[in-house]
Design a protein around this motif. Structure first.
Motif, short mmCIF file in Angstrom:
data_model
loop_
_atom_site.label_atom_id
_atom_site.label_comp_id
_atom_site.label_asym_id
_atom_site.label_seq_id
_atom_site.Cartn_x
_atom_site.Cartn_y
_atom_site.Cartn_z
N THR A 1 0.81 -1.24 -0.06
CA THR A 1 -0.07 0.02 -0.02
C THR A 1 0.98 1.34 -0.03
N ILE A 2 1.93 1.17 0.77
CA ILE A 2 2.81 2.52 0.87
C ILE A 2 3.39 2.69 -0.37
N THR A 3 3.78 1.66 -1.01
CA THR A 3 4.55 1.74 -2.57
C THR A 3 3.53 2.12 -3.47
N LEU A 4 2.35 1.88 -3.60
CA LEU A 4 1.50 2.19 -4.55
C LEU A 4 1.13 3.52 -4.18
N SER A 5 1.13 4.21 -3.08
CA SER A 5 0.64 5.53 -2.63
C SER A 5 2.16 6.52 -3.00
N TYR A 6 3.16 5.78 -2.75
CA TYR A 6 4.29 6.48 -3.29
C TYR A 6 4.37 6.81 -5.08
N PHE A 7 4.05 5.57 -5.88
CA PHE A 7 3.98 6.03 -7.26
C PHE A 7 2.87 6.75 -7.56
N SER A 8 1.95 6.89 -6.79
CA SER A 8 0.63 7.70 -7.16
C SER A 8 1.18 9.29 -6.80
N LEU A 9 1.84 9.49 -5.72
CA LEU A 9 2.25 10.69 -5.39
C LEU A 9 3.33 11.15 -6.46
N VAL A 10 4.12 10.21 -6.69
CA VAL A 10 5.26 10.87 -7.68
C VAL A 10 4.40 10.99 -9.19
N GLU A 11 3.43 10.22 -9.52
CA GLU A 11 2.95 10.57 -10.85
C GLU A 11 2.29 11.98 -10.93
N GLN A 12 1.64 11.99 -9.79
CA GLN A 12 0.82 13.54 -9.32
C GLN A 12 1.74 14.64 -9.67
N LYS A 13 2.96 14.33 -8.99
CA LYS A 13 4.05 15.41 -9.09
C LYS A 13 5.00 15.64 -10.26
N GLU A 14 5.12 14.46 -11.09
CA GLU A 14 6.30 14.35 -12.20
C GLU A 14 5.99 13.82 -13.28
N SER A 15 4.75 13.02 -13.08
CA SER A 15 4.01 12.30 -14.48
C SER A 15 5.23 11.54 -15.11
N ALA A 16 5.92 10.86 -14.44
CA ALA A 16 7.10 9.98 -14.87
C ALA A 16 6.40 8.78 -15.63
N GLY A 17 5.29 7.99 -14.99
CA GLY A 17 4.74 7.01 -15.62
C GLY A 17 4.17 7.29 -17.16
N LEU A 18 3.58 8.39 -17.20
CA LEU A 18 2.95 9.00 -18.23
C LEU A 18 3.91 9.32 -19.36
N MET A 19 5.13 9.86 -18.96
CA MET A 19 6.03 10.26 -20.11
C MET A 19 6.65 9.16 -20.45
N GLU A 20 6.70 8.04 -19.71
CA GLU A 20 7.52 6.68 -20.15
C GLU A 20 6.52 6.06 -20.97
N ARG A 21 5.26 5.98 -20.84
CA ARG A 21 4.37 5.25 -21.80
C ARG A 21 4.17 6.21 -23.25
N ILE A 22 4.40 7.60 -22.93
CA ILE A 22 4.18 8.28 -24.10
C ILE A 22 5.51 7.97 -25.05
N SER A 23 6.55 7.75 -24.46
CA SER A 23 7.88 7.28 -25.13
C SER A 23 7.94 6.14 -25.65
N ASN A 24 7.15 5.10 -25.07
CA ASN A 24 7.31 3.83 -25.80
C ASN A 24 6.04 3.48 -26.55
N PHE A 25 5.11 4.56 -26.95
CA PHE A 25 3.93 4.38 -27.69
C PHE A 25 4.25 4.08 -28.92
N GLY A 26 3.68 2.84 -29.44
CA GLY A 26 3.95 2.27 -30.83
C GLY A 26 4.97 1.38 -30.86
#
Length: 295
Positions: free
Chosen positions: A257-282
């Motif tokens: 739970t703590i780790t899921l919260s950490y990734f969610s907080l980081v994603e809200q601040k930095e959108s690291a996962g979103l940028m990674e998915r965009i870079s890997n798109f296609g």
């Protein structure tokens, strides 16, 4: 078939709780296996130490003479070597559980949501264990001091300290870096983080208590069913201790739970996962595993 859990995404309270149990269910066997491989020694050491402590306690209570006030052992003798050894093993056990679970998740994410091997987890575990163990001692001391001041400072620090450990392992941060970064990513989402962690700990402790409750009740019934002389059941007291330590495997749940919260907080601040998915798109290739093979 359930889809594999994607950690790098924004989640609300309900999604964090639901995905915690989904991830545990999907990875139950490897998580339990690795738990006993990496944490079993500390669990066994803590269990044996506490069994010796409980044996001494039961003998002391059963030999008290209420009429004369005689106590052949003395209450000071309760806090012997085995008592402090049990505390040390408990701290080491929690640190090892934290490191193993965070290492498992870090590799799981790097491998594109694939189950890590024991050797891969060991590579992380041996690198981070002493860092997390030493940090745990300092942060538990800090939290203890905070709780002494009317409890409120302790509750306020709780989510910041909890998020420190995922930062330490996943981002390879030092204690000072991880602790300061936890304030940066939690401060705007304090109540969501606090509430999520508080609820999951209540759930875990309730489940653990239900397992131990029957033996505890039998022990208490025996204590007050011998007239004027209290008699504790050694068997039920020992059984309660064994069950209590075996139930510590449930502490994997709040760490997820703590780790899921950490990734969610980081994603809200930095959108690291979103940028990674965009870079890997296609592309169909999995993200490159940049983890070093040996530490």
């Amino acid at each position: 078939m359930l889809l594999k859990i994607e950690f790098k995404k924004i989640r609300d309270f309900g999604q964090i709780i639901n995905d915690t149990f989904t991830f545990i269910r999907q990875n139950f066997k490897p998580l339990v296996k690795n738990y006993f491989i990496f944490c079993g020694l500390f669990v066994l050491g803590g269990m044996l130490s506490m069994l010796m402590q409980q044996y001494k306690t039961v003998n002391m209570i059963n030999n008290i003479n209420i009429a004369s006030g005689r106590n052949p052992f003395g209450f000071g003798s309760l806090y012997g070597f085995e008592y402090f050894l049990a505390i040390l093993f408990s701290i080491a056990g929690y640190a090892s559980t934290t490191v193993f679970a965070l290492s498992y998740i870090a590799i799981y994410v790097q491998k594109g949501n694939q189950t890590p091997t024991t050797d891969e987890v060991w590579g992380y575990f041996k690198h981070y264990f002493f860092r997390v163990f030493g940090s745990s001692l300092l942060l538990m001391l800090l939290l203890g001091v905070a709780f002494l001041f009317c409890l409120i400072p302790g509750f306020w620090l709780f989510p910041f300290i909890a998020i420190t450990f995922p930062i330490m392992v996943i981002e390879n941060g030092s204690l000072s870096y991880s602790f300061s970064r936890s304030f940066k990513i939690v401060k705007d989402n304090f109540w969501l983080t606090f509430g999520t962690l508080f609820i999951i700990w209540i759930i875990v402790y309730a489940c653990m208590s239900l397992v131990v409750l029957p033996t505890t009740l039998f022990s208490m019934i025996g204590l007050f069913s011998h007239g004027g002389k209290p008699q504790m059941s050694l068997f039920f007291t020992m059984l309660s201790t064994v069950l209590q330590y075996l139930c510590q495997v449930c502490t994997i749940i709040p760490i997820v739970t703590i780790t899921l919260s950490y990734f969610s907080l980081v994603e809200q601040k930095e959108s690291a996962g979103l940028m990674e998915r965009i870079s890997n798109f296609g592309t169909t290739e999995k993200p490159t595993d940049t983890r070093p093979e040996e530490y």
